[in-house]
Design a protein around this motif. Structure first.
Motif, PDB file in Angstrom:
ATOM      1  N   PHE A  25       7.299  -7.967  -9.452  1.00 39.44           N
ATOM      2  CA  PHE A  25       6.672  -8.516 -10.972  1.00 39.44           C
ATOM      3  C   PHE A  25       5.558  -9.031 -10.756  1.00 39.44           C
ATOM      4  N   GLY A  26       4.637  -9.177 -11.830  1.00 41.14           N
ATOM      5  CA  GLY A  26       3.485  -9.921 -11.711  1.00 41.14           C
ATOM      6  C   GLY A  26       3.462 -11.249 -11.344  1.00 41.14           C
ATOM      7  N   MET A  27       2.946 -12.005 -10.809  1.00 35.60           N
ATOM      8  CA  MET A  27       2.704 -13.382 -10.492  1.00 35.60           C
ATOM      9  C   MET A  27       1.920 -14.229 -11.169  1.00 35.60           C
ATOM     10  N   SER A  28       0.640 -13.521 -11.928  1.00 32.86           N
ATOM     11  CA  SER A  28      -0.345 -14.127 -12.413  1.00 32.86           C
ATOM     12  C   SER A  28      -0.176 -14.361 -13.864  1.00 32.86           C
ATOM     13  N   LYS A  29      -1.237 -15.061 -14.283  1.00 30.88           N
ATOM     14  CA  LYS A  29      -1.479 -15.286 -15.923  1.00 30.88           C
ATOM     15  C   LYS A  29      -0.266 -15.887 -16.529  1.00 30.88           C
ATOM     16  N   GLU A  71       0.471  -7.609  -8.469  1.00 30.76           N
ATOM     17  CA  GLU A  71      -0.988  -7.640  -8.377  1.00 30.76           C
ATOM     18  C   GLU A  71      -1.651  -7.494  -7.187  1.00 30.76           C
ATOM     19  N   ALA A  72      -0.653  -7.799  -6.044  1.00 29.24           N
ATOM     20  CA  ALA A  72      -1.273  -7.602  -4.668  1.00 29.24           C
ATOM     21  C   ALA A  72      -1.383  -5.936  -4.195  1.00 29.24           C
ATOM     22  N   GLY A  73      -0.735  -5.346  -4.925  1.00 24.49           N
ATOM     23  CA  GLY A  73      -0.840  -3.772  -4.656  1.00 24.49           C
ATOM     24  C   GLY A  73       0.272  -3.173  -3.807  1.00 24.49           C
ATOM     25  N   ALA A  74       0.446  -2.074  -3.673  1.00 27.13           N
ATOM     26  CA  ALA A  74       1.412  -1.309  -2.999  1.00 27.13           C
ATOM     27  C   ALA A  74       1.397  -1.529  -1.478  1.00 27.13           C
ATOM     28  N   GLU A  75       0.082  -1.539  -1.147  1.00 27.52           N
ATOM     29  CA  GLU A  75       0.270  -1.387   0.554  1.00 27.52           C
ATOM     30  C   GLU A  75       0.603  -2.646   0.987  1.00 27.52           C
ATOM     31  N   THR A 126       9.398   2.611  -8.477  1.00 33.52           N
ATOM     32  CA  THR A 126       9.337   4.025  -8.012  1.00 33.52           C
ATOM     33  C   THR A 126       8.105   4.526  -7.157  1.00 33.52           C
ATOM     34  N   HIS A 127       6.938   3.985  -7.832  1.00 36.77           N
ATOM     35  CA  HIS A 127       5.695   4.436  -7.211  1.00 36.77           C
ATOM     36  C   HIS A 127       5.646   3.640  -5.879  1.00 36.77           C
ATOM     37  N   LEU A 128       6.295   2.381  -5.846  1.00 36.04           N
ATOM     38  CA  LEU A 128       6.098   1.847  -4.293  1.00 36.04           C
ATOM     39  C   LEU A 128       6.872   2.735  -2.963  1.00 36.04           C
ATOM     40  N   ALA A 129       8.080   3.169  -3.861  1.00 35.35           N
ATOM     41  CA  ALA A 129       8.786   4.029  -2.754  1.00 35.35           C
ATOM     42  C   ALA A 129       8.279   5.224  -2.326  1.00 35.35           C
ATOM     43  N   GLU A 130       7.604   5.899  -3.504  1.00 35.62           N
ATOM     44  CA  GLU A 130       6.938   7.288  -3.390  1.00 35.62           C
ATOM     45  C   GLU A 130       5.737   7.058  -2.124  1.00 35.62           C
ATOM     46  N   GLN A 131       4.869   5.635  -2.115  1.00 38.26           N
ATOM     47  CA  GLN A 131       3.964   5.190  -1.351  1.00 38.26           C
ATOM     48  C   GLN A 131       4.427   4.900   0.155  1.00 38.26           C
ATOM     49  N   ALA A 132       5.643   4.704   0.217  1.00 36.42           N
ATOM     50  CA  ALA A 132       5.896   4.330   1.653  1.00 36.42           C
ATOM     51  C   ALA A 132       5.895   5.008   2.893  1.00 36.42           C
ATOM     52  N   PRO A 133       6.054   6.436   2.654  1.00 33.29           N
ATOM     53  CA  PRO A 133       5.975   7.427   3.767  1.00 33.29           C
ATOM     54  C   PRO A 133       4.326   7.267   4.257  1.00 33.29           C
ATOM     55  N   LYS A 134       3.375   7.089   3.363  1.00 24.65           N
ATOM     56  CA  LYS A 134       2.018   7.309   3.559  1.00 24.65           C
ATOM     57  C   LYS A 134       1.571   5.719   4.217  1.00 24.65           C
ATOM     58  N   ILE A 135       2.216   4.767   3.473  1.00 28.25           N
ATOM     59  CA  ILE A 135       1.704   3.225   4.067  1.00 28.25           C
ATOM     60  C   ILE A 135       2.100   2.787   5.221  1.00 28.25           C
ATOM     61  N   THR A 145      -3.286  13.129 -12.053  1.00 30.08           N
ATOM     62  CA  THR A 145      -4.150  13.016 -13.050  1.00 30.08           C
ATOM     63  C   THR A 145      -4.012  11.732 -13.738  1.00 30.08           C
ATOM     64  N   LEU A 146      -2.890  11.433 -14.235  1.00 26.45           N
ATOM     65  CA  LEU A 146      -2.459  10.132 -15.117  1.00 26.45           C
ATOM     66  C   LEU A 146      -2.244   8.992 -14.080  1.00 26.45           C
ATOM     67  N   LYS A 147      -2.819   7.734 -14.471  1.00 22.41           N
ATOM     68  CA  LYS A 147      -2.863   6.671 -13.755  1.00 22.41           C
ATOM     69  C   LYS A 147      -1.311   6.109 -13.545  1.00 22.41           C
ATOM     70  N   ARG A 148      -0.910   5.696 -12.134  1.00 19.89           N
ATOM     71  CA  ARG A 148       0.208   5.483 -11.904  1.00 19.89           C
ATOM     72  C   ARG A 148       0.335   3.897 -12.163  1.00 19.89           C
ATOM     73  N   PRO A 149       1.693   3.290 -12.389  1.00 21.16           N
ATOM     74  CA  PRO A 149       1.610   1.901 -12.459  1.00 21.16           C
ATOM     75  C   PRO A 149       1.140   1.278 -11.364  1.00 21.16           C
ATOM     76  N   ASP A 150       0.495   0.221 -11.623  1.00 19.80           N
ATOM     77  CA  ASP A 150      -0.008  -0.774 -10.478  1.00 19.80           C
ATOM     78  C   ASP A 150       0.053  -2.088 -10.702  1.00 19.80           C
ATOM     79  N   HIS A 151       0.790  -2.553 -11.933  1.00 18.90           N
ATOM     80  CA  HIS A 151       0.906  -3.923 -11.984  1.00 18.90           C
ATOM     81  C   HIS A 151       2.173  -4.120 -12.879  1.00 18.90           C
TER      82      HIS A 151
END
Length: 450
Positions: free
Chosen positions: A145-149, A174-178, A200-209, A433-439
């Motif tokens: 979850f977001g830690m800021s604000k 906010e630290a990002g997927a990597e 879900t986005h994190l899991a999809e990025q795991a093989p690449k990162i 094309t559509l922005k993925r969740p990043d926060h």
């Protein structure tokens, strides 16, 4: 200091208390809370006076039906007129030990004061929800979850986990997927918390990162919240397959506490877990009338805090729209179960038909892998109502021919019309094309100029 659970099955014995006994506890604590409001809250003293409320006659939960609601705008006005915490603060300034802010994106956030006792109450509420989700003392957890604000999914979740005896690794969305994935690969925490689409986005990025599938990174239990969707079968199945873990949903909000509904191992809705610490009513959002929480019932959740000192709220309208999925459960918890299907203030009206963005999202997801599951409603109209087909942008899978895209577009429009009785105008765009969740949250509605 961590608090031990009541048993292997329940964090608190109150979760399995018979309904009649739970109601007796609620009645007693409601009388205490009403007396506190009448004595210490200038906001509620004025509200009681305006509506001719005799607080001595509020004796049971049934008496709440005759009391006025508290609206979000009233709290905003109170905060603006009586800074820093509004006329609804009900303790001396010296008793406040923490201030939380809502995650709202427009204007100033709503600020909520907490005493030390209020923090303990928030922790107890949250512990019941996360324990039902499958988290256990001794677990190690990656915090996505977001830690800021001052976001309620940040520090309050850390406090709940420490209260439960769980080690939190507070990296934050906010630290990002990597960074999150590298910490997961290095530390291998067995629990994970965040919004469903971001995880879900994190899991999809795991093989690449990190060069490994997410399911190989050691996660056993996942808790999701912060946006509708975690209970959709397609979202959950995908999340569980990607991570090789159980995924359960929870629900909460800044104004009452951090989280207080939690889904158990049955996986078919979130239990109301804390009749001793809050009251949850279901109302018709149009008429304001109470709705009995029987299986299949729908309505808006309205909360009254119990055992709350600093910023207690009475009959607070959340705008969270839920459906009751059950009134009993094999797990033995006696609180009814709900699934959040959207917010009444996010609901759109298309040619007189009410539609929630999450319902359209589910239908798009069901056509995977032809779609990626990503979609946005491009609202080119003012307010929440339109007489035209609803503009919808959907990502199609890579490598589709024009003929395949034509068939997919027709299938989507027919499927949505058949299921929801709503006509759409679908535009397909390529994967990515559509922005993925990043926060924190995914906005399914995008406002555009008409």
């Amino acid at each position: 200091m961590a608090v031990a659970p009541f048993s292997e099955k329940y964090w608190s014995s109150i979760e399995a208390l018979p309904t009649k006994e739970a109601r007796a506890v609620q009645d007693e604590r409601l009388r205490e809370q009403i007396a506190h409001l009448a004595t210490r809250s200038a906001f509620y003293r004025e509200k009681f006076s305006q509506h001719d409320v005799d607080v001595t006659k509020v004796r049971t939960v049934e008496d709440l039906a005759g009391l006025p609601f508290t609206e979000k705008q009233e709290l905003r006005d109170s905060l603006a007129d009586h800074p820093p915490l509004g006329a609804h603060v009900a303790v001396d300034a010296g008793d406040i030990v923490q201030i939380q802010a809502s995650s709202g994106t427009t204007g100033s956030p709503s600020y909520v004061g907490l005493t030390a006792a209020d923090i303990a109450t928030w922790c107890e509420l949250g512990a019941r929800a996360l324990y039902a989700n499958g988290f256990r003392p001794g677990d190690r957890l990656l915090h996505a979850f977001g830690m800021s604000k001052g976001f309620v999914g940040g520090l309050p979740v850390v406090q709940i986990l420490q209260y439960m005896g769980i080690v939190d690794i507070p990296i934050g969305a906010e630290a990002g997927a990597e960074r999150l994935l590298r910490v997961q690969a290095d530390q291998r925490p067995n629990a994970l918390i965040g919004t469903p689409y971001f995880l879900t986005h994190l899991a999809e990025q795991a093989p690449k990162i990190v060069g490994r599938a997410a399911r190989e990174l050691g996660v056993r239990a996942i808790s999701v919240g912060g946006e509708p969707g975690g209970g959709l079968p397609s979202v959950r199945d995908n999340l569980e397959a990607l991570w090789g873990a159980t995924a359960r949903e929870m629900l909460g909000g800044t104004d009452i506490a951090c989280t207080y509904w939690g889904e158990c191992e049955a996986g078919d809705g979130m239990h109301f877990l804390s009749p001793d610490l809050m009251i949850a009513e279901l109302i018709d959002p149009e008429t304001g009338e109470q709705v009995a929480p029987g299986e299949g019932a729908q309505g808006e959740l309205v909360y009254t805090a119990l055992r709350r000192q600093a910023s207690p709220l009475l009959r607070f309208r959340t705008r969270d729209h839920v459906v009751v999925t059950g009134v009993d459960c094999p797990c033995g918890r006696t609180g009814y179960k709900v699934r959040c299907i959207g917010r009444t203030d996010d609901m759109l009206i298309v040619r007189g038909i009410n539609v929630f963005p999450s319902a359209i999202k589910q239908l798009v997801l069901e056509l995977a892998p032809s779609t990626t599951g990503e979609m946005r409603i491009r609202a080119d109209f003012e307010g929440h109502s339109t007489q035209r087909p609803l503009p919808l942008v959907v990502e199609h899978a890579a490598g589709m021919s024009e003929e395949q895209q034509h068939d997919l577009r027709a299938s989507l429009e027919q499927r949505i019309r058949s299921a929801l009785n709503v006509k759409t105008a679908v535009r397909l765009v390529p994967d990515g094309t559509l922005k993925r969740p990043d926060h924190v949250k995914v906005a399914l509605i995008e406002r555009v100029s008409s």
